[in-house]
Design an enzyme around this catalytic site. Sequence first.
Site, PDB file in Angstrom:
ATOM      1  N   ASN A   8       0.872  -1.178   0.000  1.00 26.28           N
ATOM      2  CA  ASN A   8       0.000   0.000   0.000  1.00 26.28           C
ATOM      3  C   ASN A   8       0.909   1.228   0.000  1.00 26.28           C
ATOM      4  OD1 ASN A   8      -1.812   2.028   0.379  1.00 26.28           O
ATOM      5  ND2 ASN A   8      -2.422   1.435   2.447  1.00 26.28           N
ATOM      6  N   LYS A  10       0.097   4.202  -0.368  1.00 29.53           N
ATOM      7  CA  LYS A  10      -0.590   5.405   0.146  1.00 29.53           C
ATOM      8  C   LYS A  10      -0.345   6.552  -0.845  1.00 29.53           C
ATOM      9  CE  LYS A  10      -0.251   3.441   4.711  1.00 29.53           C
ATOM     10  NZ  LYS A  10      -0.221   3.622   6.145  1.00 29.53           N
ATOM     11  N   HIS A  91      -9.509   1.337   4.776  1.00 29.02           N
ATOM     12  CA  HIS A  91      -8.248   1.513   5.506  1.00 29.02           C
ATOM     13  C   HIS A  91      -8.499   2.479   6.667  1.00 29.02           C
ATOM     14  CE1 HIS A  91      -4.176   2.756   6.450  1.00 29.02           C
ATOM     15  NE2 HIS A  91      -3.776   1.638   5.865  1.00 29.02           N
ATOM     16  N   GLU A  93      -6.945   4.947   7.674  1.00 28.46           N
ATOM     17  CA  GLU A  93      -6.761   6.369   7.317  1.00 28.46           C
ATOM     18  C   GLU A  93      -8.024   6.915   6.648  1.00 28.46           C
ATOM     19  OE1 GLU A  93      -3.083   5.764   5.223  1.00 28.46           O
ATOM     20  OE2 GLU A  93      -2.126   5.315   7.151  1.00 28.46           O
ATOM     21  N   GLU A 160      -5.277  -4.373  10.831  1.00 24.76           N
ATOM     22  CA  GLU A 160      -4.264  -3.331  10.983  1.00 24.76           C
ATOM     23  C   GLU A 160      -4.559  -2.532  12.255  1.00 24.76           C
ATOM     24  OE1 GLU A 160      -2.260  -2.268   6.979  1.00 24.76           O
ATOM     25  OE2 GLU A 160      -3.917  -0.927   7.309  1.00 24.76           O
ATOM     26  N   GLY A 166       2.583   2.950  10.757  1.00 21.84           N
ATOM     27  CA  GLY A 166       3.528   4.051  10.564  1.00 21.84           C
ATOM     28  C   GLY A 166       4.201   4.502  11.851  1.00 21.84           C
ATOM     29  N   SER A 205       3.571  -1.517  10.460  1.00 22.58           N
ATOM     30  CA  SER A 205       5.024  -1.522  10.668  1.00 22.58           C
ATOM     31  C   SER A 205       5.678  -2.871  10.353  1.00 22.58           C
ATOM     32  CB  SER A 205       5.370  -1.065  12.089  1.00 22.58           C
ATOM     33  OG  SER A 205       4.931   0.271  12.302  1.00 22.58           O
TER      34      SER A 205
HETATM   35  P1  13P Z   1       3.148   0.875   7.700  1.00 21.71           P
HETATM   36  O1  13P Z   1       3.659  -0.442   7.169  1.00 21.71           O
HETATM   37  O2  13P Z   1       3.880   2.058   7.144  1.00 21.71           O
HETATM   38  O3  13P Z   1       3.034   0.880   9.187  1.00 21.71           O
HETATM   39  O4  13P Z   1       1.648   1.034   7.134  1.00 21.71           O
HETATM   40  C1  13P Z   1       0.761  -0.016   7.330  1.00 21.71           C
HETATM   41  C2  13P Z   1      -0.446   0.242   6.524  1.00 21.71           C
HETATM   42  O5  13P Z   1      -1.244   1.109   6.870  1.00 21.71           O
HETATM   43  C3  13P Z   1      -0.642  -0.531   5.296  1.00 21.71           C
HETATM   44  O6  13P Z   1      -1.931  -0.372   4.793  1.00 21.71           O
END
Ligand code: 13P
Length: 247
Positions: A8, A10, A91, A93, A160, A166, A205
């Site tokens: 992903n 983003k 997601h 976010e 997640e 992150g 992460s």
């Molecule tokens: P990170 O791997 O950067 O923590 O992000 C995870 C994520 O949100 C994948 O969709």
Amino acid sequence: MAGLVIANWKMHGSLGLIEEFSREWQLLPPLSEVSVVLCPPAPYLGAVSNAFEDVALGAQNCADQVEGAFTGEISVQMLSELGCSYVIIGHSERRALYSETDAQVAVKAALVIAQGLHAVVCVGETLEHRDAGQQDKIVIEQLLGSLAQVPCENLVVAYEPVWAIGTGRTATPAQADAMHGVIRSCLCEHFGEVGAGIPIIYGGSVKPENASVLFECDNIDGSLVGGASLNANSFWQIASAASAGRA
Ligand code: 13P
């Protein structure tokens, strides 16, 4: 089941990154026993599709409508025409920053599956909920709300935990494995026997250094990778660990 590792990106990347990533990716050994999916930002779907032969293409979101006057939205049919076979839905976010609800997530997931694509439905608790010991209850509620009227064919669930995204703070393998077990039971109760075959992948992460221990867990079928998926070598190492975990 074979492992499933999804990148992903983003809102990161550029045409230059795609060129560099694909050049490096082609020099790395081919992978078996793992399906690899790249989800770049929507404007780069065509470029990624042209640059890679051995990976599947995915989108990070889609509209909750089939078509019409919805400025700025992208339909599942358009994603399908561009070669996408996966769409990430709900997601954290999108839930937190764009107020996406479980009901919208369920509508999107049903549209994705009706179009013959895989819906990757994301769920996960906040740190506040985990600290209060409410993580199982919250994730089950979110999952059932996000799966209302959604068929199980081509469904993938991504766990997640919000506090692990992150932040560099990965869930311990035991925490992730336990929650995947809770999700598995919920899927089996909801869908019956077929619930046992729905892939449940972990995100938050994930890095080359922690991937192998996560993939050794019985209930973890793959991962949804953010930051570490922007580099071909580190993403390949994660996918390779998933492949070894399946061997
Ligand atoms: P990170 O791997 O950067 O923590 O992000 C995870 C994520 O949100 C994948 O969709």
